[in-house]
Design a protein around this motif. Structure first.
Motif, short mmCIF file in Angstrom:
data_model
loop_
_atom_site.label_atom_id
_atom_site.label_comp_id
_atom_site.label_asym_id
_atom_site.label_seq_id
_atom_site.Cartn_x
_atom_site.Cartn_y
_atom_site.Cartn_z
N LEU A 1 0.83 -1.19 0.00
CA LEU A 1 0.00 0.00 0.00
C LEU A 1 0.87 1.25 0.00
CD1 LEU A 1 -2.70 -0.98 2.64
CD2 LEU A 1 -3.06 -0.69 0.21
N THR A 2 0.49 2.22 -0.81
CA THR A 2 1.21 3.49 -0.84
C THR A 2 0.62 4.41 0.24
OG1 THR A 2 -0.33 4.47 -2.42
CG2 THR A 2 1.57 3.26 -3.34
N ARG B 1 -0.72 7.30 -0.26
CA ARG B 1 -1.99 7.82 -0.75
C ARG B 1 -3.10 6.79 -0.55
NH1 ARG B 1 -4.05 12.74 -1.74
NH2 ARG B 1 -2.47 13.35 -3.23
N GLU B 2 -2.80 5.52 -0.77
CA GLU B 2 -3.82 4.48 -0.57
C GLU B 2 -4.18 4.35 0.90
OE1 GLU B 2 -2.67 1.76 -4.47
OE2 GLU B 2 -1.77 1.31 -2.53
N CYS B 3 -3.23 4.59 1.79
CA CYS B 3 -3.55 4.60 3.22
C CYS B 3 -4.47 5.77 3.55
CB CYS B 3 -2.27 4.66 4.05
SG CYS B 3 -1.32 3.13 4.00
N ILE C 1 -6.59 7.08 1.46
CA ILE C 1 -7.87 6.68 0.89
C ILE C 1 -8.60 5.74 1.85
CG2 ILE C 1 -8.99 5.42 -1.02
CD1 ILE C 1 -7.95 8.16 -1.86
N HIS D 1 -7.68 4.70 -7.14
CA HIS D 1 -7.07 4.37 -5.84
C HIS D 1 -7.92 3.36 -5.06
CE1 HIS D 1 -3.68 7.03 -6.01
NE2 HIS D 1 -4.42 8.14 -6.09
N ARG E 1 -7.54 -0.07 -6.54
CA ARG E 1 -6.24 -0.66 -6.16
C ARG E 1 -6.24 -1.13 -4.71
NH1 ARG E 1 -1.71 1.90 -9.72
NH2 ARG E 1 -2.75 1.49 -11.70
N VAL E 2 -6.87 -0.34 -3.84
CA VAL E 2 -6.97 -0.75 -2.43
C VAL E 2 -7.76 -2.05 -2.33
CG1 VAL E 2 -8.02 -0.15 -0.22
CG2 VAL E 2 -6.68 1.55 -1.45
N LYS F 1 -5.50 -4.90 -3.49
CA LYS F 1 -4.43 -5.23 -2.55
C LYS F 1 -4.96 -5.89 -1.28
CE LYS F 1 -1.25 -1.81 -4.34
NZ LYS F 1 -0.46 -0.61 -4.06
#
Length: 137
Positions: A76-77, A79-81, A83, A110, A113-114, A117
């Motif tokens: 997780l990036t 930004r995804e955190c 989100i 995003h 992708r979350v 993942k």
């Protein structure tokens, strides 16, 4: 005028007090069993509440510690955190886009992708899994 009203008022007040006392005596005699049961029940409830508060340990809430190892293993990036946190707060895609200053289509990317993942299909499952992995508070 006041001299005639005051004695009558006092007599009426005494009569009302006497009638209330007689009614109380009648009710306590007629419903004595119910009153005793009620008093015992109230006492038991009060004792149970007191014992529960005294015997139950109080745990201080520990501050939230993010599971960085899980974030790295999931890939997780940052930004995804962000989100994920906004998803957990219940915001819509448009609200998240306004908050982060990006387009709603980027938010959709995003979020997708979350989901990939975390291996989930919707927001509720994503939030539940993120909380179980200590990714969000």
């Amino acid at each position: 005028m006041a001299r005639t009203i005051i004695p009558y008022a006092l007599v009426l007040a005494a009569a009302a007090a006497l009638l209330d006392w007689l009614e109380y005596r009648y009710l306590t005699h007629a419903y004595s069993t119910e009153i005793y049961v009620l008093l015992i029940a109230l006492g038991s409830v009060a004792l149970g509440l007191w014992a529960g508060r005294k015997l139950t340990p109080v745990h201080a809430a520990s501050p939230f510690a993010r599971n960085d190892a899980a974030i790295r293993s999931l890939g997780l990036t940052a930004r995804e955190c962000e989100i994920l946190e906004l998803l957990a707060s219940g915001r819509s895609n448009k609200e998240m886009a306004r908050t982060l200053g990006i387009s709603p289509n980027t938010i959709k990317t995003h979020v997708t992708r979350v989901y990939e993942k975390l291996e989930v299909q919707n927001r509720v499952l994503a939030i539940a899994k993120a909380r179980s992995l200590a990714l969000i508070p």
